[in-house]
Design a protein around this motif. Sequence first.
Motif, short mmCIF file in Angstrom:
data_model
loop_
_atom_site.label_atom_id
_atom_site.label_comp_id
_atom_site.label_asym_id
_atom_site.label_seq_id
_atom_site.Cartn_x
_atom_site.Cartn_y
_atom_site.Cartn_z
N ALA A 1 42.22 41.80 21.67
CA ALA A 1 41.04 41.79 22.97
C ALA A 1 41.34 43.12 24.01
O ALA A 1 40.11 43.30 24.39
N ASN A 2 42.68 43.51 24.11
CA ASN A 2 42.91 44.43 25.16
C ASN A 2 43.31 45.50 24.25
O ASN A 2 42.31 46.37 25.22
N VAL A 3 43.27 46.04 23.26
CA VAL A 3 43.16 46.98 22.35
C VAL A 3 41.36 47.27 22.42
O VAL A 3 40.93 48.35 22.61
N LEU A 4 40.52 46.09 22.26
CA LEU A 4 39.54 46.41 21.74
C LEU A 4 38.77 47.57 23.17
O LEU A 4 37.64 47.96 22.72
N VAL A 5 39.22 46.48 24.68
CA VAL A 5 38.66 47.04 25.96
C VAL A 5 39.03 48.58 25.38
O VAL A 5 37.92 49.29 26.14
N LEU A 6 39.95 48.70 25.52
CA LEU A 6 40.42 49.78 25.03
C LEU A 6 40.02 50.76 24.53
O LEU A 6 39.39 52.30 25.15
N MET A 7 39.92 50.13 23.46
CA MET A 7 38.81 51.48 22.41
C MET A 7 37.41 51.61 23.05
O MET A 7 37.02 52.22 23.03
N CYS A 8 37.04 50.53 23.54
CA CYS A 8 35.89 50.31 23.74
C CYS A 8 35.76 51.45 25.10
O CYS A 8 34.09 52.29 25.52
N PHE A 9 36.54 51.64 26.11
CA PHE A 9 36.26 52.29 27.35
C PHE A 9 36.56 54.10 26.33
O PHE A 9 35.55 54.14 26.64
N LEU A 10 37.52 54.08 25.37
CA LEU A 10 37.77 55.71 25.05
C LEU A 10 36.24 55.72 24.38
O LEU A 10 36.45 57.33 23.82
N TYR A 11 36.04 54.53 23.53
CA TYR A 11 34.73 55.49 22.64
C TYR A 11 33.50 55.81 23.42
O TYR A 11 32.38 56.06 22.96
N SER A 12 32.79 54.98 24.20
CA SER A 12 31.40 55.30 24.99
C SER A 12 31.76 55.98 26.49
O SER A 12 32.90 55.38 27.30
N ALA A 13 31.15 56.33 26.59
CA ALA A 13 30.85 57.74 27.76
C ALA A 13 30.31 57.41 29.17
O ALA A 13 30.97 57.36 30.14
N ASP A 14 28.92 56.36 28.83
CA ASP A 14 28.56 54.95 29.66
C ASP A 14 29.64 54.74 30.33
O ASP A 14 29.77 54.76 31.46
N ILE A 15 30.49 53.80 30.20
CA ILE A 15 31.28 52.75 30.73
C ILE A 15 32.24 53.91 31.10
O ILE A 15 33.09 53.53 32.33
N ARG A 16 33.10 54.88 30.40
CA ARG A 16 34.10 55.78 31.55
C ARG A 16 33.62 56.13 32.63
O ARG A 16 34.11 56.69 33.78
N LYS A 17 31.75 56.35 32.44
CA LYS A 17 31.34 57.47 33.66
C LYS A 17 31.43 55.77 35.47
O LYS A 17 31.18 56.60 36.24
N GLN A 18 31.50 54.79 34.76
CA GLN A 18 31.35 53.99 35.71
C GLN A 18 32.34 53.82 36.41
O GLN A 18 33.70 54.02 35.89
N VAL A 19 32.25 53.81 37.67
CA VAL A 19 33.40 52.75 38.83
C VAL A 19 34.03 51.93 38.43
O VAL A 19 35.71 52.17 37.89
N PRO A 20 33.53 50.61 38.04
CA PRO A 20 34.15 49.64 38.10
C PRO A 20 35.21 49.84 36.62
O PRO A 20 36.98 48.80 36.78
N GLY A 21 34.66 50.99 35.78
CA GLY A 21 35.85 50.83 34.13
C GLY A 21 37.19 51.36 34.97
O GLY A 21 37.80 50.93 33.45
N LEU A 22 37.63 51.86 36.15
CA LEU A 22 39.13 52.22 36.28
C LEU A 22 39.16 50.86 36.87
O LEU A 22 40.93 51.51 36.55
N PHE A 23 38.92 50.10 37.56
CA PHE A 23 39.88 48.90 37.69
C PHE A 23 39.61 48.05 36.35
O PHE A 23 40.77 47.51 36.17
N ILE A 24 38.41 48.29 35.67
CA ILE A 24 39.20 47.39 34.25
C ILE A 24 39.87 48.01 33.56
O ILE A 24 40.92 47.57 32.16
N LEU A 25 40.31 49.17 33.36
CA LEU A 25 41.44 49.99 32.24
C LEU A 25 42.64 49.75 33.59
O LEU A 25 43.34 49.06 32.20
N ASN A 26 42.66 49.71 34.39
CA ASN A 26 44.56 49.50 34.96
C ASN A 26 44.25 47.79 34.50
O ASN A 26 46.00 47.77 34.29
N LEU A 27 43.51 46.78 34.76
CA LEU A 27 43.91 45.02 34.55
C LEU A 27 44.29 45.39 32.98
O LEU A 27 45.35 44.45 32.57
#
Length: 337
Positions: free
Chosen positions: A22-48
């Motif tokens: 599950a966590n590897v899939l979240v990390l893949m989503c973050f790396l794959y989607s530019a829209d997710i990376r642009k969002q500020v909450p994405g940093l908190f989710i990446l840290n989590l």
Amino acid sequence: MSIWEVILAFVVVVLMLVALLANVLVLMCFLYSADIRKQVPGLFILNLTFCNLLMTVSNMPLTLAGIIYKSQPGGDQICHIVGFLETFLTTNSMLSMAALSIDRWIAVVFPLSYHSKMRYRDAALILSYTWLHSVSFPIVAASLSWVGFHHLYASCTLYNKRPEDRTQFVIFTGVFHTLSFLLSLIVLCFTYLKVLKVARFHCKRIDVITMQTLVLLVDIHPSVRERCLEEQKRRRQRATKKISTFIGTFILCFAPYVITRLVELSSVVHINSHWGIISKCLAYSKVVSDPFVYSLLRHQYKKTWKDIINKILKRGSINSSALTSESHNQNILQMNE
């Protein structure tokens, strides 16, 4: 091994596998989607997600080994490092959830000024504080030799072996859980209840407009009217369910372990070793639930991971069809020869 220990070892294995995927899939989503990376909450989710992955690969395997062998896995140095990480990662993940709740509170309560109040720089400052806050406690514990293998939890964690340090350790443990678990819980409750209040206010406004429209449309079909009322009910429940999930999973997963750690400080109460490991497994289950609660079940992440899976499957089908056509051509050439 008793039947209880076999069950607990199996539970830890399942938690490890699901948490890793599950966590590897979240990390893949973050790396794959530019829209997710642009969002500020994405940093908190990446840290989590980073904290969850480290917890999965460092602490869970040693807890599994502790359950199976009923003793400290590895040497003292490895156990001290893992115990240090356990304290740091648990605190960091709690504060990351609190940071996510603050982000939602600003976005919902102050929507017009959200982009000026919550920028990447602000998110980076919050994350810097969470790291500083989180690392301070394990540094103190490690310097005072309060990290080691605890048989009650079959884990390398905060543990005091010296009776003369008991009072200081009790104070340290109380302060630690107050400034990690309790502080995060207070922030979660305050921010999400404010969000719920605003959501209910908007729902009431929409409900009034909907009822006025239904009254004016006298010729509307009863089935359409029924669907409107059902949607109205679902809208009221949606925000409550989400906020109950955020706060409920936090309490359900962390509270038993924290309460057990505090009760354990009393020499009067005897705690069953099986319960100690169960409370630890409940804390580990937060590592499993976080990807689904905060990421994978949201529309944007759901669309992204579906795109990733479809892309992988499509590439696999293209490769298989290419291999099939290549083998078919080779068969034709062999027949011609």
